[in-house]
Scaffold this active site. Structure first.
Site, short mmCIF file in Angstrom:
data_model
loop_
_atom_site.label_atom_id
_atom_site.label_comp_id
_atom_site.label_asym_id
_atom_site.label_seq_id
_atom_site.Cartn_x
_atom_site.Cartn_y
_atom_site.Cartn_z
N GLY A 28 0.82 -1.20 0.00
CA GLY A 28 0.00 0.00 0.00
C GLY A 28 0.86 1.25 0.00
O GLY A 28 2.04 1.22 0.34
N ALA A 29 0.26 2.37 -0.41
CA ALA A 29 0.97 3.64 -0.42
C ALA A 29 -0.04 4.76 -0.34
O ALA A 29 -1.18 4.64 -0.79
CB ALA A 29 1.83 3.77 -1.68
N GLY A 31 -0.17 9.46 0.29
CA GLY A 31 0.53 10.68 -0.04
C GLY A 31 1.80 10.87 0.76
O GLY A 31 2.75 11.50 0.30
N MET A 32 1.85 10.34 1.98
CA MET A 32 2.99 10.58 2.86
C MET A 32 3.76 9.32 3.23
O MET A 32 4.87 9.40 3.74
CB MET A 32 2.51 11.25 4.15
CG MET A 32 1.93 12.64 3.95
SD MET A 32 3.18 13.82 3.42
CE MET A 32 4.19 13.92 4.90
N VAL A 35 3.59 1.29 2.66
CA VAL A 35 3.48 0.12 3.54
C VAL A 35 4.01 -1.10 2.80
O VAL A 35 3.65 -1.36 1.65
CB VAL A 35 2.02 -0.12 3.98
CG1 VAL A 35 1.94 -1.32 4.91
CG2 VAL A 35 1.46 1.12 4.67
N LYS A 49 5.51 0.23 7.87
CA LYS A 49 5.19 1.52 7.26
C LYS A 49 6.38 2.45 7.38
O LYS A 49 7.06 2.50 8.42
CB LYS A 49 3.99 2.16 7.95
CG LYS A 49 3.57 3.49 7.34
CD LYS A 49 2.31 4.02 7.97
CE LYS A 49 1.88 5.33 7.30
NZ LYS A 49 0.62 5.85 7.87
N ASP A 143 -10.30 8.99 10.03
CA ASP A 143 -10.35 8.46 8.66
C ASP A 143 -10.97 7.06 8.65
O ASP A 143 -10.48 6.16 7.99
CB ASP A 143 -8.95 8.43 8.06
CG ASP A 143 -8.97 8.29 6.53
OD1 ASP A 143 -10.01 8.60 5.92
OD2 ASP A 143 -7.95 7.87 5.97
#
Length: 339
Positions: A28-29, A31-32, A35, A49, A143
């Site tokens: 996963g990825a 904006g900041m 993973v 991460k 979130d």
């Protein structure tokens, strides 16, 4: 149906190790951050991460990451993920957490369709318990959405505290999260509270029950944002059996929404079932993630023990694999018997 998790190969700018963890691939990825799927020396799989940064990591980003690590360490409930190790001060800050071999609710709705009211209530109970644990630690997630809830057969797991804030912090001007699942007060740029997580939970549960977010489809981002700011929801298609659960969560006024503790009290009076309530399409997807075998890299060979091809996604050995990594003589390498 996709069936298995998407583990992409490491690229040129990816590290091969972070701390004591050997990295297998990207999972996963954002904006900041990025993973990775990693592995301990003994073969246990972990999620690692790290920050995305070109050159030296900015001090402000390092402080943010350190705060994220500190917040994540404060969460210990069974419906969240545990922090195993971290280094916020190294050249590339990283945090290793428990790896949950399960698809997200977003993937499950996309590939397996909507849920029955009874199954929605079971997931709602688990999400309520996760929020109780978070809010008890004075953390607002900020979130909550289908993509941030994993679902093994043992119950939902809330992940990704990358934009979570402790209640004593004052940075409240950011509107974060996916618009369709954010709360009205967040969409207006106001401060987030535990009630904001409750609204996002309601939007997530609506998505499970109907297959869509709780707003009229077809609006662009700006029109959708305006609707979210006023909680102009469209609840057409919401099954009556979960209307009493979901509708109050989507109230415009944060004070009028039930608390996670209120939800748990209601579930105690009317207990839910378990994973047996899930449709076959969902359980098949969940099991395929659990049984997924990570790709083998050259570093996995020659270790003298079981490698990734011999271990399941949770790091456990198949029943036919001995402790030393060998198999019974009458079985082939893939575990099947000779003809």
């Amino acid at each position: 149906m996709t069936g298995t998790p998407q583990v992409r190969p490491l690229q040129g700018d990816d590290p091969e190790r972070l701390g004591s963890y050997r990295l297998i691939g990207r999972v996963g990825a954002g904006g900041m951050g990025r993973v990775y799927l990693g592995r301990t020396v003994s073969g246990r799989l972990v999620a690692v991460k790290t920050l995305l940064a070109e050159g030296e990591v900015a001090e402000s980003d390092r402080r943010r990451f350190a705060r994220e690590v500190a917040l994540a360490r404060r969460v210990t409930g069974v419906f969240t993920v545990s922090v195993l190790d971290a280094d916020a001060d190294g050249p590339r800050p990283w945090m290793a957490t428990e790896y949950v071999p399960a698809p997200s609710l977003a993937e499950l709705v996309r590939d397996g369709g909507a849920l029955s009211p009874a199954a929605v209530r079971w997931i709602a109970a688990g999400m309520a318990e996760a929020l109780v644990d978070l809010h008890r630690a004075e953390i607002v997630h900020r979130d909550v959405k289908p993509g941030n809830v994993l679902l093994p057969l043992t119950g939902p797991r809330l992940i990704d505290f990358g934009i979570s804030h402790a209640l004593d912090l004052t940075r409240t001007s950011l509107t974060l999260g996916t618009i369709a699942f954010t709360s009205p007060e967040q969409a207006r740029g106001e401060g987030s509270t535990p009630a904001s997580d409750v609204y996002s939970t309601g939007a997530t549960l609506f998505h499970l029950a109907t297959g869509r977010p709780p707003y009229e489809p077809g609006a662009d981002a700006f029109r959708l944002l305006a609707r979210v700011q006023q909680a102009e929801v469209s609840l057409t298609g919401l099954p009556p059996d979960v209307d009493d659960l979901i509708r109050p969560l989507l109230h415009l006024d944060p004070a009028a929404r039930p608390t996670p503790a209120d939800l748990l009290a209601a579930f105690e009076r009317r207990p839910t079932g378990g994973s047996e309530l899930l449709p076959t399409a969902w359980t098949s997807l969940i099991r395929s993630h659990h049984d997924y075998v990570p790709p083998v890299s050259p570093a996995d060979h020659g270790s003298g023990g079981p490698g990734p091809a011999d271990l399941k996604a949770d790091g456990s050995r198949p029943a036919d694999l001995k402790a030393d990594g060998s198999r019974p003589a009458d079985l082939k390498a893939d575990g099947s018997r000779p003809a």
